[in-house]
Structures are given as C-alpha cells and as structure tokens.
Write a protein that holds these residues in place. Sequence first.
Motif, PDB file in Angstrom:
ATOM      1  N   VAL A 135      -6.867   3.724  -2.380  1.00 12.25           N
ATOM      2  CA  VAL A 135      -7.246   2.306  -2.429  1.00 12.25           C
ATOM      3  C   VAL A 135      -6.781   1.615  -1.149  1.00 12.25           C
ATOM      4  O   VAL A 135      -5.624   1.738  -0.750  1.00 12.25           O
ATOM      5  CB  VAL A 135      -6.625   1.613  -3.665  1.00 12.25           C
ATOM      6  CG1 VAL A 135      -6.880   0.114  -3.621  1.00 12.25           C
ATOM      7  CG2 VAL A 135      -7.192   2.223  -4.942  1.00 12.25           C
ATOM      8  N   GLU A 136      -7.688   0.889  -0.502  1.00  9.80           N
ATOM      9  CA  GLU A 136      -7.380   0.317   0.807  1.00  9.80           C
ATOM     10  C   GLU A 136      -6.848  -1.109   0.742  1.00  9.80           C
ATOM     11  O   GLU A 136      -6.096  -1.527   1.617  1.00  9.80           O
ATOM     12  CB  GLU A 136      -8.634   0.370   1.691  1.00  9.80           C
ATOM     13  CG  GLU A 136      -9.102   1.794   1.985  1.00  9.80           C
ATOM     14  CD  GLU A 136     -10.338   1.821   2.858  1.00  9.80           C
ATOM     15  OE1 GLU A 136     -10.883   0.726   3.149  1.00  9.80           O
ATOM     16  OE2 GLU A 136     -10.774   2.920   3.250  1.00  9.80           O
ATOM     17  N   ASP A 137      -7.247  -1.885  -0.272  1.00  8.00           N
ATOM     18  CA  ASP A 137      -6.797  -3.268  -0.363  1.00  8.00           C
ATOM     19  C   ASP A 137      -5.271  -3.314  -0.480  1.00  8.00           C
ATOM     20  O   ASP A 137      -4.693  -2.743  -1.424  1.00  8.00           O
ATOM     21  CB  ASP A 137      -7.429  -3.942  -1.580  1.00  8.00           C
ATOM     22  CG  ASP A 137      -6.992  -5.400  -1.708  1.00  8.00           C
ATOM     23  OD1 ASP A 137      -7.465  -6.218  -0.918  1.00  8.00           O
ATOM     24  OD2 ASP A 137      -6.149  -5.690  -2.591  1.00  8.00           O
TER      25      ASP A 137
ATOM     26  N   GLN B 218      -3.013  -5.578  -1.391  1.00  9.20           N
ATOM     27  CA  GLN B 218      -2.447  -6.152  -2.606  1.00  9.20           C
ATOM     28  C   GLN B 218      -2.620  -5.208  -3.791  1.00  9.20           C
ATOM     29  O   GLN B 218      -1.684  -4.969  -4.563  1.00  9.20           O
ATOM     30  CB  GLN B 218      -3.089  -7.502  -2.912  1.00  9.20           C
ATOM     31  CG  GLN B 218      -2.475  -8.201  -4.121  1.00  9.20           C
ATOM     32  CD  GLN B 218      -3.064  -9.590  -4.347  1.00  9.20           C
ATOM     33  OE1 GLN B 218      -3.920 -10.036  -3.591  1.00  9.20           O
ATOM     34  NE2 GLN B 218      -2.615 -10.263  -5.391  1.00  9.20           N
ATOM     35  N   ALA B 219      -3.834  -4.679  -3.926  1.00 12.56           N
ATOM     36  CA  ALA B 219      -4.091  -3.740  -5.021  1.00 12.56           C
ATOM     37  C   ALA B 219      -3.249  -2.480  -4.864  1.00 12.56           C
ATOM     38  O   ALA B 219      -2.714  -1.951  -5.842  1.00 12.56           O
ATOM     39  CB  ALA B 219      -5.575  -3.379  -5.057  1.00 12.56           C
ATOM     40  N   LYS B 220      -3.114  -2.012  -3.636  1.00  9.70           N
ATOM     41  CA  LYS B 220      -2.319  -0.817  -3.374  1.00  9.70           C
ATOM     42  C   LYS B 220      -0.852  -1.033  -3.756  1.00  9.70           C
ATOM     43  O   LYS B 220      -0.217  -0.161  -4.356  1.00  9.70           O
ATOM     44  CB  LYS B 220      -2.426  -0.443  -1.882  1.00  9.70           C
ATOM     45  CG  LYS B 220      -1.868   0.935  -1.538  1.00  9.70           C
ATOM     46  CD  LYS B 220      -2.076   1.214  -0.070  1.00  9.70           C
ATOM     47  CE  LYS B 220      -1.661   2.631   0.299  1.00  9.70           C
ATOM     48  NZ  LYS B 220      -2.574   3.636  -0.277  1.00  9.70           N
TER      49      LYS B 220
END
Length: 398
Positions: free
Chosen positions: A192-194, A196-198
């Motif tokens: 996952v690149e985002d 915040q999500a990461k």
Amino acid sequence: MTLYRSTRILLASAALTAFTGPAFALDGQDLLKKINAAFATGGTTITADAIEVSGSDVLLKGVKFGVDGQPAEKPLALEQLTLEGVSEEEGGAYFIERVEFPEVNVTEEKSSFKVQDLYLAGVYVPGDANAEGIDSLMFYEEAHSGPVEVTVDGKPVFSMAEAVGTMGLSDDESTITFEGSVTGVKADLSTVEDPQAKAQIEALGLTTLDGNMNMSGSWEVESGTIDIEDYSIDFANVGKLSLAFSMSGYTLDLVKQMQEQARMMQAQPQNEQAQQAAGLAMLGLVQQLSLVDAQIRFEDAGITKRGLDYAGKSQGTDGAQMAQMVKGMLPILLAQAKLGAIQNEISAAVNTYIDDPKALTIAAAPANPVAFPMIMGAAMGAPETIPGLIGLKVTAND
C-alpha cells in the motif's frame, strides 16, 4: 430428481450401453441451450464457436461468458470447456459428472492473476428451467478451485490455497444443504502506497493477513426457510467474525422474482426510471421475508488492543486511556440511538469486552418470526421497540 443420483446414473448408463447407436447420441446444442436457460434469470449467457460430442463427453470450443445488458463489457473467454460423463435424464434433463475448466493465467500491465484446478462435479441441468419446484434448478455436488495467485510487479499480494463448495439434497427432496470453505488465504498489504493508510496498517499489525473462511447452511425450498448455520472469517492475530441467521419466506418463487428484477436492472443500466422501478419492486419482494433468528459474534485475537493503542496514540494518549474514553462515551451514543432499556445491557457487555477482549456477541431470537417490514417500520418510527421486537441480546466473553 435427486442430487446424489448414483443409482439412476448407473441405470441410465446401462440403458445407454444396451441401446448405443446414432439415435441416442448426445445433443450438445440442446445441452448448451438448457444450461443457458438455467442461467438466464441471472443474466449470464454462454456461447461456443463449436460443440464436439465424443461418446459421453462434450467439448465446447471458443467459449464466451457474457452478461445481459453489459455490451461494453468484454466477455470472459475460454479456449475450451470439457464436460465429462454427460447423460440425459428423464424430462430432458442432463447430468454431468465433471466440468473441467482450463487454467486461468492472465497478465495485464504490471499485474498477473493465476487460478489452477478449477472444476465442477455432479452437475444437474434441468430439462425445463420454468418447471415447478426443485426440478427447475441447476445443482452441483462440488465446486472446486485450487491455488490462486495475484502478483503486482512480480510480488505476490494475494493467494489462496483452495476453495471447495458442496451441495446436497435430502431424501425427500425438500431441503438443499450447502457447505463451503476457503483455506490458506494470504494477503500482503505492505505494498500500500498511501502514507496514512500504510501507517494505520502497520500500527494495527495488518501488514500480512493469513486466514480461512467457512460457510454451512440449508434451505427448505417449499417453506422458504433458509438457515445459515455459520458464515465465518478467521484471520490469525486479528480475530474471527462469525455470522449466523435464519429467515422464512425465501421461497423458490421469490428467488425467481428477485432474479428477474436483477436481470431487468442489468438490461437497462442507463435508464434511471427503470432502475428506480426495479429497485422499488425488489424492496417489495424483500418484504415477504421474516426474521427467525440471527447472531453476530467476534472472537478477538489481538486486534482490539492494537486498535485501542492506535486510536489512543492518535489522540495523544495511550490504549488504556482510550479504553476508558470509549466506555465513557458509549452510554451517550446509546442514548442518542434511543434503544430503551437494553442500553445498560449493551454498555455492560462492551465494558466487559474492553477490559478483557475475548468475545462479543449480538443475538436476535424473537419468540416468533418477525416480518422485515415490521422491523423497518420500528427502526423508522420507534427504535426503542426493536430490542423487544426481535429479542435482542448483547453479551461478552461467553
């Protein structure tokens, strides 16, 4: 008609052996026509460039699976589909011992998708899809998928070891049973690149997922009682979410009406008025259903504490303080929901779970089946009556 029809298959095979000849050759075109008739209510159409019959085997070449009303969608294409051990039964029905699918290996840009060992076993094709009762349905005894692999940039992001589904029919042909399992499910969320999500994924310990899924249940066709005994998803170091429910009114006639409405919606995807009309019709059909009982249960395997720790850190505190904040806010939120006397029971159960996360269970067990329109009406007009109406109970760590 029986799903497990070994004796009848043997008798049919003996008869075919005794009277083998051109007049008794399988009609591959008729078989495909009846398969399509069985699929029609779901909006799926199967075409084949060529059909070859060799003894009891039927080979479909240049197969395409299309969806009605979706002309812009590219149909799923298979080089060939092999139907083994095909026999014709009374009433123009067919029984197929095994349907072999070719290996799926698709690569698009940086992604690849691979599926192996796909097959159906013990497939019953109805002679008349518009017949009354169970004889109008297509069945399979087993559906199987071997390993599934999805890669991005050459790195595995999802895989599955095996998926198996089985169906059975009671001796009196009144009840269909079904079971399914998916094992060896693995997902890699590290890609996952985002940012915040990461960060959230890493804090919650969800970088890699490893789990299984299971389902079992039964359907009494004439009475319309469907019982999902277990529908569960279990991931290591996360937890197990289980769903079970039973409802009445899910008759074969209702199923076919709902399928027809779905087909009409697919056929006119751009027609807003048609979509609204079909949606209202579907809502009207759902009102024929009644709730018998239901249960949702979560068994924790570490995700609750990590979730509280992460939420606390984001608020400038720790997991223990966040737990106390949740316990303090819950009565206020429940009061706004206007759930009546059960608010205290819910608060007590959630407090017990937060203090020692093991299991949280929400169950509904009304004294008698409750029609869905009554539940929806109560939700809109008098939400405080819902707990009593459906026999709602909330417990923890039981």
